[in-house]
Design a protein around this motif. Structure first.
Motif, PDB file in Angstrom:
ATOM      1  N   PRO A  95      -6.631 -11.454   3.160  1.00 51.15           N
ATOM      2  CA  PRO A  95      -5.994 -10.531   4.377  1.00 51.15           C
ATOM      3  C   PRO A  95      -7.102 -10.152   5.255  1.00 51.15           C
ATOM      4  O   PRO A  95      -8.147  -9.779   4.698  1.00 51.15           O
ATOM      5  N   LYS A  96      -6.943  -9.927   6.576  1.00 52.72           N
ATOM      6  CA  LYS A  96      -7.575  -9.732   7.366  1.00 52.72           C
ATOM      7  C   LYS A  96      -7.849  -8.112   7.392  1.00 52.72           C
ATOM      8  O   LYS A  96      -8.795  -7.338   7.522  1.00 52.72           O
ATOM      9  N   ASP A  97      -6.857  -7.558   6.853  1.00 52.50           N
ATOM     10  CA  ASP A  97      -6.834  -5.958   6.998  1.00 52.50           C
ATOM     11  C   ASP A  97      -5.608  -5.492   5.861  1.00 52.50           C
ATOM     12  O   ASP A  97      -4.575  -6.321   5.576  1.00 52.50           O
ATOM     13  N   VAL A  98      -5.925  -4.630   5.172  1.00 57.73           N
ATOM     14  CA  VAL A  98      -5.022  -3.912   4.238  1.00 57.73           C
ATOM     15  C   VAL A  98      -4.820  -2.458   4.605  1.00 57.73           C
ATOM     16  O   VAL A  98      -5.864  -1.813   4.708  1.00 57.73           O
ATOM     17  N   ILE A  99      -3.532  -2.139   4.959  1.00 55.19           N
ATOM     18  CA  ILE A  99      -3.277  -0.445   5.343  1.00 55.19           C
ATOM     19  C   ILE A  99      -2.537   0.005   4.381  1.00 55.19           C
ATOM     20  O   ILE A  99      -1.708  -0.346   3.868  1.00 55.19           O
ATOM     21  N   ASN A 100      -3.019   1.294   3.969  1.00 54.80           N
ATOM     22  CA  ASN A 100      -2.341   2.096   3.057  1.00 54.80           C
ATOM     23  C   ASN A 100      -1.068   2.573   3.794  1.00 54.80           C
ATOM     24  O   ASN A 100      -1.279   3.289   4.831  1.00 54.80           O
ATOM     25  N   ILE A 101       0.176   2.624   3.401  1.00 55.95           N
ATOM     26  CA  ILE A 101       1.467   3.239   3.762  1.00 55.95           C
ATOM     27  C   ILE A 101       0.963   4.501   4.187  1.00 55.95           C
ATOM     28  O   ILE A 101       1.657   5.071   5.005  1.00 55.95           O
ATOM     29  N   LYS A 102       0.377   5.382   3.292  1.00 59.04           N
ATOM     30  CA  LYS A 102       0.110   6.720   3.535  1.00 59.04           C
ATOM     31  C   LYS A 102      -0.322   7.053   4.837  1.00 59.04           C
ATOM     32  O   LYS A 102      -0.364   8.186   5.409  1.00 59.04           O
ATOM     33  N   ASP A 103      -1.500   6.240   5.493  1.00 59.90           N
ATOM     34  CA  ASP A 103      -1.961   6.366   6.364  1.00 59.90           C
ATOM     35  C   ASP A 103      -1.341   5.777   7.669  1.00 59.90           C
ATOM     36  O   ASP A 103      -2.101   5.838   8.782  1.00 59.90           O
ATOM     37  N   LEU A 104      -0.103   5.294   7.695  1.00 55.59           N
ATOM     38  CA  LEU A 104       0.636   4.458   8.731  1.00 55.59           C
ATOM     39  C   LEU A 104       1.771   5.120   9.318  1.00 55.59           C
ATOM     40  O   LEU A 104       2.377   5.973   8.680  1.00 55.59           O
TER      41      LEU A 104
ATOM     42  N   TYR B 213       6.945   6.581  -0.371  1.00 58.76           N
ATOM     43  CA  TYR B 213       5.513   7.166  -0.639  1.00 58.76           C
ATOM     44  C   TYR B 213       5.555   8.753  -0.860  1.00 58.76           C
ATOM     45  O   TYR B 213       4.968   9.312  -1.289  1.00 58.76           O
ATOM     46  N   LEU B 214       6.231   9.053   0.317  1.00 59.61           N
ATOM     47  CA  LEU B 214       6.558  10.729   0.592  1.00 59.61           C
ATOM     48  C   LEU B 214       7.120  11.345  -0.737  1.00 59.61           C
ATOM     49  O   LEU B 214       6.869  12.466  -0.903  1.00 59.61           O
ATOM     50  N   LYS B 215       8.252  10.651  -0.905  1.00 61.01           N
ATOM     51  CA  LYS B 215       9.110  11.289  -2.070  1.00 61.01           C
ATOM     52  C   LYS B 215       8.410  11.185  -3.255  1.00 61.01           C
ATOM     53  O   LYS B 215       8.410  11.983  -4.210  1.00 61.01           O
ATOM     54  N   MET B 216       7.359  10.298  -3.427  1.00 61.63           N
ATOM     55  CA  MET B 216       6.549  10.376  -4.790  1.00 61.63           C
ATOM     56  C   MET B 216       5.584  11.336  -4.720  1.00 61.63           C
ATOM     57  O   MET B 216       5.106  12.044  -5.652  1.00 61.63           O
ATOM     58  N   ALA B 217       5.021  11.451  -3.207  1.00 60.35           N
ATOM     59  CA  ALA B 217       3.798  12.445  -3.374  1.00 60.35           C
ATOM     60  C   ALA B 217       4.347  13.907  -3.082  1.00 60.35           C
ATOM     61  O   ALA B 217       3.558  14.678  -3.705  1.00 60.35           O
ATOM     62  N   PHE B 218       5.499  13.885  -2.510  1.00 63.02           N
ATOM     63  CA  PHE B 218       6.101  15.452  -2.409  1.00 63.02           C
ATOM     64  C   PHE B 218       7.515  15.251  -2.913  1.00 63.02           C
ATOM     65  O   PHE B 218       8.440  15.076  -1.985  1.00 63.02           O
ATOM     66  N   PRO B 219       7.927  15.534  -4.242  1.00 62.76           N
ATOM     67  CA  PRO B 219       9.124  15.610  -4.692  1.00 62.76           C
ATOM     68  C   PRO B 219      10.086  16.335  -4.083  1.00 62.76           C
ATOM     69  O   PRO B 219      11.282  16.183  -4.137  1.00 62.76           O
TER      70      PRO B 219
END
Length: 334
Positions: A174-183, A235-241
């Protein structure tokens, strides 16, 4: 009073009738709708009525004030109304699905209206709606020189929380890989110069970067937008239940709040020479990198926010705070 005037008066009364929801557009929430779908039994704004005209087999529109309404049609509108029809067509809207507001771009409104009435995606007796999950496809991405858009393959891996995009060369990484938590993602049709223009913003090595993309199909680009929202919400539900189910998947902006010991401060009022457009009360948050200026609708709100910020900044950072600092997020209750 003739039938025309009597029915017009009745319709205007329906618009203001308590408990009907008719005072706001059934699709985007705009105040004082002047149009109606007399096939669905809802009151809608001018912009949304234009979308309804595109599928006459499902919806037919009239002006509340200018067109003729017969007794049977007014009776149908009386029997239905916005809240009753919304309860039918919006019975199961997923938490990740973006419901457009009056100020949103046309493609969001169009696909929301089509999803409700044409595809009937949210009805109680419809198929079970599950999060979009992984997604793969081609989007047109603006090049570095901003002169042209290039066709690029995008891959969303929801479980892994990653968005990847590839250049046209096959077989390469891939040209770039973006983490959903930063998006974050927002429609920016004017900035991009396309009615389906989507801006994807993410943080990389302390810098904010943007991807400007579009797709010829309005449904495709909105499906991508909602797929990103679903992955972000997962992601948010996993990071912040403790996150409420209705919490928006994308924040409108982020400011990480450290502690006073690290040079974070909050000051009452705005800097000298700065004035709010509508709200005159305000406060200034100072971080080691920059200042953030906020305005408040009243001095009471200002005092409440000031007290909350001072409380947060007076606390030493925990290990959990340091973890979330990488995404510049702040979780504090007011």
């Amino acid at each position: 009073m003739g039938d025309r005037e009597r029915n017009k008066k009745r319709l205007l009364e329906l618009l203001q009738a308590a408990g009907t929801g008719n005072a706001h557009c059934a699709d985007c929430g705009a105040a004082d709708p002047d149009w109606a779908s007399y096939k669905l039994g809802i009151f809608i704004c001018l912009n949304c009525s234009g979308v309804h005209r595109n599928f006459p087999d499902i919806s037919k529109v009239k002006s509340v004030r200018l067109d003729f309404w017969d007794d049977s049609t007014v009776k149908f509108m009386t029997h239905n109304g916005n809240l009753r029809v919304k309860a039918k067509y919006e019975a199961r809207v997923p938490a990740f699905y973006y419901v457009p507001q009056a100020s949103d771009c046309l493609v969001l409104k169009e696909q929301w209206i089509r999803a409700k009435y044409e595809r009937q995606e949210f009805m109680a007796d419809g198929k079970t709606i599950s999060p979009p999950g992984n997604r793969e496809g081609f989007l047109w991405k603006r090049g570095r020189d901003k002169a042209q858009f290039l066709r690029r393959r995008f891959v969303l891996l929801a479980r892994e929380g990653l968005l990847k995009y590839y250049t046209k060369e096959e077989g390469k990484g891939p040209k770039d890989v973006i983490n959903i938590k930063d998006l974050n993602a927002t429609f920016q049709t004017e900035k991009i110069g396309n009615p389906h223009g989507l801006q994807i913003t993410y943080r990389r090595e302390g810098h904010i970067r943007n991807l400007f993309v579009y797709h010829e199909s309005g449904k495709e680009i909105v499906d991508w937008f909602n797929a990103l929202r679903a992955a972000r919400l997962q992601y948010l539900k996993m990071a912040f239940p403790e996150l409420p189910e209705s919490e928006d998947a994308f924040e409108q902006g982020q400011v990480f709040l450290g502690s006073n010991e690290q040079g974070y401060e909050v000051y009452e009022d705005l800097p000298k020479g700065v004035r709010g457009n509508r709200w005159k009360a305000g406060l200034t948050i100072v971080t080691p990198e920059r200042r953030f200026i906020f305005t408040c609708p009243s001095e009471k709100e200002q005092r409440e926010w000031l007290e909350s910020f001072r409380d947060v900044l007076s606390r030493p950072l925990t290990a959990f705070n340091f973890l979330t600092a990488s995404t510049d997020s702040v979780h504090s209750s007011r």
